[in-house]
Design a protein around this motif. Structure first.
Motif, mmCIF file in Angstrom:
data_model
loop_
_atom_site.group_PDB
_atom_site.id
_atom_site.type_symbol
_atom_site.label_atom_id
_atom_site.label_comp_id
_atom_site.label_asym_id
_atom_site.label_seq_id
_atom_site.Cartn_x
_atom_site.Cartn_y
_atom_site.Cartn_z
ATOM 1 N N LEU A 131 0.843 -1.200 0.000
ATOM 2 C CA LEU A 131 0.000 0.000 0.000
ATOM 3 C C LEU A 131 0.876 1.246 0.000
ATOM 4 O O LEU A 131 1.891 1.294 0.703
ATOM 5 N N GLY A 135 -2.840 4.619 1.315
ATOM 6 C CA GLY A 135 -3.672 3.418 1.446
ATOM 7 C C GLY A 135 -4.093 2.798 0.130
ATOM 8 O O GLY A 135 -4.717 1.737 0.111
ATOM 9 N N SER A 136 -3.752 3.439 -0.986
ATOM 10 C CA SER A 136 -4.079 2.846 -2.289
ATOM 11 C C SER A 136 -2.995 1.835 -2.663
ATOM 12 O O SER A 136 -1.982 1.717 -1.957
ATOM 13 N N ALA A 137 -3.199 1.100 -3.768
ATOM 14 C CA ALA A 137 -2.199 0.118 -4.206
ATOM 15 C C ALA A 137 -0.888 0.842 -4.513
ATOM 16 O O ALA A 137 -0.867 1.795 -5.302
ATOM 17 N N PRO A 140 0.287 0.502 -8.816
ATOM 18 C CA PRO A 140 -1.061 0.645 -9.368
ATOM 19 C C PRO A 140 -1.334 -0.167 -10.632
ATOM 20 O O PRO A 140 -2.488 -0.435 -10.937
ATOM 21 N N ARG A 176 -5.937 -5.900 4.190
ATOM 22 C CA ARG A 176 -6.068 -4.596 3.516
ATOM 23 C C ARG A 176 -5.153 -4.521 2.302
ATOM 24 O O ARG A 176 -5.520 -3.985 1.270
ATOM 25 N N SER A 177 -3.942 -5.069 2.448
ATOM 26 C CA SER A 177 -2.964 -4.998 1.358
ATOM 27 C C SER A 177 -3.433 -5.799 0.152
ATOM 28 O O SER A 177 -3.377 -5.327 -0.988
ATOM 29 N N ALA A 179 -6.502 -6.711 -0.499
ATOM 30 C CA ALA A 179 -7.765 -6.154 -1.018
ATOM 31 C C ALA A 179 -7.516 -5.046 -2.042
ATOM 32 O O ALA A 179 -8.304 -4.869 -2.976
ATOM 33 N N ALA A 180 -6.422 -4.327 -1.887
ATOM 34 C CA ALA A 180 -6.129 -3.227 -2.824
ATOM 35 C C ALA A 180 -5.843 -3.743 -4.235
ATOM 36 O O ALA A 180 -5.816 -2.965 -5.193
ATOM 37 N N TYR A 181 -5.609 -5.064 -4.361
ATOM 38 C CA TYR A 181 -5.297 -5.657 -5.681
ATOM 39 C C TYR A 181 -6.440 -6.561 -6.159
ATOM 40 O O TYR A 181 -6.257 -7.392 -7.045
ATOM 41 N N ARG A 182 -7.610 -6.381 -5.569
ATOM 42 C CA ARG A 182 -8.770 -7.203 -5.937
ATOM 43 C C ARG A 182 -9.057 -7.040 -7.443
ATOM 44 O O ARG A 182 -8.968 -5.943 -7.983
#
Ligand SMILES: [Zn+2]
Length: 302
Positions: A131, A135-137, A140, A176-177, A179-182
Motif C-alpha cells: 500500500l 492506502g491505495s495500491a 497501481p 487490507r494490502s 484487497a487493494a489488488y482485488r
C-alpha cells in the motif's frame, strides 16, 4: 532538495548511499532494493543457547545485545516484464526500515512501471509496502501473485483469534494490502508455476503455510531466491536447527532450511534472500555438519 535525493547524498559524502545493487541471470536483471533493517530482541530465536549466540555474534561481528533483521526487496527485469518481489515495511517502516520508495527512486524504477507484484508470504515485513502512504495500491498497474495457502491462512478468522496478541495486526495488514489488488490477483496453486518466462515458484512451506521463493533461469544460468529460509545469517548458517519465533510450523521450517542449504551448497547455486545482509547475493558452503555464507563479489558484468 530532499535529504533522500540520491544525487544530493553522493555530493555531500555523508549518510549512506542508496541501497541498490544489480545482479544478472542470463538476460534477466535482478535489482536488490533495500528496505533497511529492523532491530529485534534475541528472544526471536527461541532455540538459541544464549552463550552460543553471543559467541557467534562475536565471531561474525554482529550486534551482541539484539538482532538486526535485514529486509531486502527485489525488482526482476526480464526481457518482457518487470516484477517487484515483496515490498518491505513500506509505509509502516520506522527508523532504519521503510526505505523501498526512496531506493526504488534511486534505482530509476517507477512503481507504476511494475507489471507483476510477487508476494512470498504474508508477514508485514514483506507486505506493508503493497500500500502507498495514502492506502491505495502502491503498485497501481501490477498484477498480484501470491500463494493460495497464504490467502487462506491470513484470511482465516479462527487463525487470527488464535494468534499471539502482537501478531493480530498482521492479519489486518495482510487483508487490507491484498484487497487493494482485488480483480487483478492470481492465486498460486502449485510448485513450479511459471509466473513469467524464466521465473518459477518454489514452494518452501514451513515459515508460513504458503511461503514460496523463486527459481530464476535464463541462458543456461540459474539462481534461487529463497526469501525467509535464513533470517539471521550469523546464527542460522552455523545452526540451521535454530528457527524464529514466528515460524508457523517450526519443525517444518527447520526441515526446509536444512534441505535448501544442502541443495544449494551441493549445486553451487547462487542464492539471494530477503534477510541476508544487503544486497543478499552469494553462495552457501558446507562446513562440517553446518554451513557458511559466502557473499557474492562485486562485479560490473554480473
Ligand atoms: Zn521475513
Amino acid at each position: 532538495m530532499a535529504a533522500s535525493d540520491p544525487a544530493q547524498i553522493l555530493r555531500t559524502a555523508e549518510g549512506q548511499v542508496p541501497g541498490v545493487h544489480r545482479w544478472r541471470v542470463g538476460a534477466i536483471t535482478i535489482t536488490a532494493i533495500a528496505d533497511g533493517y529492523a532491530p529485534l530482541p534475541m528472544a526471536v530465536v527461541p532455540q538459541a543457547d544464549p552463550a552460543v549466540a553471543t559467541e557467534l555474534a562475536r565471531k561474525f561481528y554482529a550486534p551482541e545485545d539484539h538482532l538486526q533483521c535485514v529486509i531486502n526487496t527485489f525488482v526482476i527485469q526480464t526481457p518482457t516484464r518487470r516484477i517487484m518481489v515483496d515490498t518491505g515495511f513500506g509505509a509502516l517502516g520506522a527508523g532504519h526500515s521503510g526505505k523501498i520508495w526512496e531506493n526504488l527512486r534511486a534505482a530509476g524504477i517507477d512503481p507504476g512501471s511494475i507489471d507483476v507484484l510477487y508476494i512470498t508470504h504474508g508477514h508485514p515485513d514483506h507486505t506493508s509496502g503493497m500500500l502507498a502512504i495514502d492506502g491505495s495500491a502502491g503498485f497501481p498497474n501490477a498484477e498480484l501473485f501470491i500463494h493460495q495457502n497464504e490467502v487462506a491462512y491470513w484470511g482465516d478468522e479462527a487463525q487470527a483469534s488464535r494468534a499471539p496478541e502482537e501478531q493480530k495486526s498482521w492479519f489486518d495488514i495482510f487483508r487490507r494490502s491484498v484487497a487493494a489488488y482485488r480483480g487483478r490477483t492470481t492465486l498460486i496453486d502449485r510448485d513450479g508455476l511459471e509466473i513469467v518466462p524464466g521465473l518459477r515458484v518454489r514452494e518452501l512451506f514451513g515459515h508460513t503455510p504458503g511461503h514460496s521463493g523463486l527459481h530464476i533461469a535464463d541462458g543456461g544460468e540459474q539462481h534461487l531466491f529463497w526469501t525467509d529460509i535464513v533470517h539471521f545469517q550469523h546464527l542460522q548458517f552455523p545452526r540451521p536447527d535454530w528457527g524464529v519465533g514466528f515460524d508457523a510450523d517450526p519443525a517444518q521450517a527447520i526441515k526446509v532450511r536444512s534441505a535448501m542449504l544442502d541443495e544449494v551448497s551441493t549445486d553451487r547455486m547462487t542464492i539471494s534472500g530477503t534477510h541476508l545482509v544487503f544486497p543478499g547475493f552469494g553462495h552457501v558452503r558446507r562446513e562440517g555438519d553446518a554451513y557458511a555464507f559466502e557473499a557474492a563479489r562485486w562485479n560490473y558484468e554480473s
